[in-house]
Design a protein around this motif. Structure first.
Motif, short mmCIF file in Angstrom:
data_model
loop_
_atom_site.label_atom_id
_atom_site.label_comp_id
_atom_site.label_asym_id
_atom_site.label_seq_id
_atom_site.Cartn_x
_atom_site.Cartn_y
_atom_site.Cartn_z
N SER A 141 0.86 -1.19 0.00
CA SER A 141 0.00 0.00 0.00
C SER A 141 0.89 1.23 0.00
CB SER A 141 -0.95 0.00 1.20
OG SER A 141 -0.26 -0.24 2.39
N SER A 193 -3.04 -1.46 -2.71
CA SER A 193 -4.14 -0.50 -2.58
C SER A 193 -3.59 0.83 -2.06
CB SER A 193 -5.19 -1.03 -1.60
OG SER A 193 -4.58 -1.23 -0.35
N ARG A 194 -4.44 1.86 -2.15
CA ARG A 194 -4.03 3.17 -1.66
C ARG A 194 -4.43 3.30 -0.20
NH1 ARG A 194 -6.24 9.09 -2.43
NH2 ARG A 194 -4.50 10.06 -1.37
N SER A 195 -3.46 3.61 0.65
CA SER A 195 -3.79 3.75 2.07
C SER A 195 -2.68 4.49 2.81
CB SER A 195 -3.97 2.35 2.66
OG SER A 195 -4.25 2.45 4.02
N ASP A 196 -3.06 5.14 3.88
CA ASP A 196 -2.09 5.81 4.75
C ASP A 196 -1.52 4.78 5.71
OD1 ASP A 196 -0.83 7.35 6.78
OD2 ASP A 196 -2.07 9.06 6.22
N LYS A 218 -3.11 3.85 8.96
CA LYS A 218 -4.26 2.93 9.06
C LYS A 218 -3.85 1.48 8.85
CE LYS A 218 -7.69 6.24 7.55
NZ LYS A 218 -7.70 6.94 6.27
#
Ligand code: SAM
Length: 373
Positions: free
Chosen positions: A260, A286-289, A292
């Motif tokens: 990510s 996937s796109r994520s900070d 998280k």
């Protein structure tokens, strides 16, 4: 000549010598000697081809032609002239010279280059009875290294460096070198059944190199090498070694990787690169900070967070290290391995590493912080 032993030498990034030593043993290298940034060994042309195809942490594969003391240009000329260049270089072939000198009397690189070139030309003139070399044919890159007045003369069998696997035509702003990523995957103890996460995956290099290691995919399987056009290494040797490498791929391993990144471009890039590397079915992105991110049970997390001096201000990088520490909670079931140049990484991450290893990301001195407990 095909069956005879050659002295081979592979340069590597500082800190990866012991991993490369192990890799070379595994491909059948003999009489191995390890020095800073280089592993030398004996092998025939099959080992030469195998080394180019299979070694994950080597930068190149050289044939070491000679070594001798060279404190004067005359000694350098004579040492190079004594090499049977006619056994390698044909009448129309190209043979440029490059190299470096460290702690030696002969310190001018251009002067050493022209002496070496002259010695090779004189040797070939005497064998081929010609006075002019058109140099339009196959490339034989001559490489020299002068260290404490000892000259070593090599031929580069690789061409474009081995870190160029062929899957990463595009990258993000601060990609990690493929050979370093492969070394990190080794130090993270990636196995055929590992689940690997990288919550700041950038162009996906750590995930792809982990997949190569887990599935026994030879990193050079999709590319060409300089010595493929040399009569010294016949075509059938390359075919044999490629087929062998293909047969060794662990198609049924359960390896999976999850990547990510906050940056949507990086998500696209990782998908694209994984597809080019032939491991897209193993990797989901996937796109994520990272704030998280929670590692799934029994996952190994490998990560190359941004460095203050290259992508974010130091303060922001430190904030990220803190976030990582809060999210990862390393344990025996969830080990993690993080590379950073920050001297105080552990303070921000919130825990002392179980093991550390000094590694160089290009010219940047880093530490690999390993948490296995
Ligand atoms: C040094 S790069 C990683 C390079 C990667 N190892 C490669 O080979 O391409 C660091 C990555 O962290 C990402 N990043 C920065 N802040 C983040 C955050 N808060 N959460 C997730 N990713 C973040 C950046 O977008 C960048 O892709």
């Amino acid at each position: 000549m095909a069956g005879s032993k050659l002295r081979l030498a592979c340069p590597c990034l500082f800190g990866l010598e012991s991993i490369l030593n192990y890799e070379i043993k595994h491909i059948g290298g003999e009489n191995i000697t390890v020095t800073d940034g280089k592993v030398s060994f004996d092998g025939n042309v099959s080992v030469l081809a195998r080394a180019n195809l299979c070694l994950a942490t080597a930068e190149r594969v050289f044939i070491e032609l000679t070594s001798f003391r060279a404190e004067s240009f005359e000694a350098l000329f004579q040492g190079v002239f004594a090499v049977p260049w006619e056994n390698y270089i044909g009448i129309t072939d190209v043979f440029p010279v490059k190299g470096h000198s460290l702690k030696s009397k002969l310190e001018s690189i251009p002067a050493c280059q022209s002496i070496i070139k002259k010695a090779v030309v004189e040797r070939l003139k005497s064998k081929y009875n010609i006075t002019y070399f058109e140099e339009t044919g196959t490339l034989y890159q001559i490489q020299f290294a002068l260290h404490r007045n000892i000259a070593r003369i090599y031929l580069d069998t690789t061409g474009v460096g081995l870190h160029k696997r062929g899957y990463r035509r595009k990258s993000n702003a601060a990609p990690i070198k493929e050979t370093l990523a492969a070394g990190i995957a080794d130090l993270a103890r990636i196995k055929p059944d590992s689940l690997v996460c990288d919550p700041m995956c950038g162009s996906g290099t750590l995930l792809i190199e982990s997949a190569f290691k887990a599935c026994h995919i030879a990193p050079g399987i999709r590319r060409k090498f300089a010595a493929q056009s040399w009569p010294l290494v016949p075509e059938e040797i390359w075919t044999e070694e490629r087929n062998q490498a293909l047969a060794e791929i662990e198609k049924h391993s359960s390896f999976r990787a999850i990547g990510s990144d906050l940056d949507p471009e990086s998500v696209l890039l990782t998908n694209e690169n994984a597809a080019k590397a032939g491991v897209a079915s193993r990797i989901s992105v996937s796109r994520s900070d990272v704030a998280k991110f929670t590692p799934p049970e029994n996952a190994v997390t490998i990560c190359n967070p941004p460095y203050g001096e290259r992508m974010l201000e130091t303060k922001q990088a430190e904030e990220l290290y803190k976030k990582l520490g809060e999210q990862l909670h390393p344990s025996a079931a969830n080990p993690c391995v993080i590379i950073s140049p920050h001297e105080e990484f552990e303070k921000f991450f919130g825990r002392k590493a179980d093991k550390r290893r000094k590694l160089y990301n290009g010219m940047i001195k880093c530490q690999l912080y390993m948490y296995f407990k």
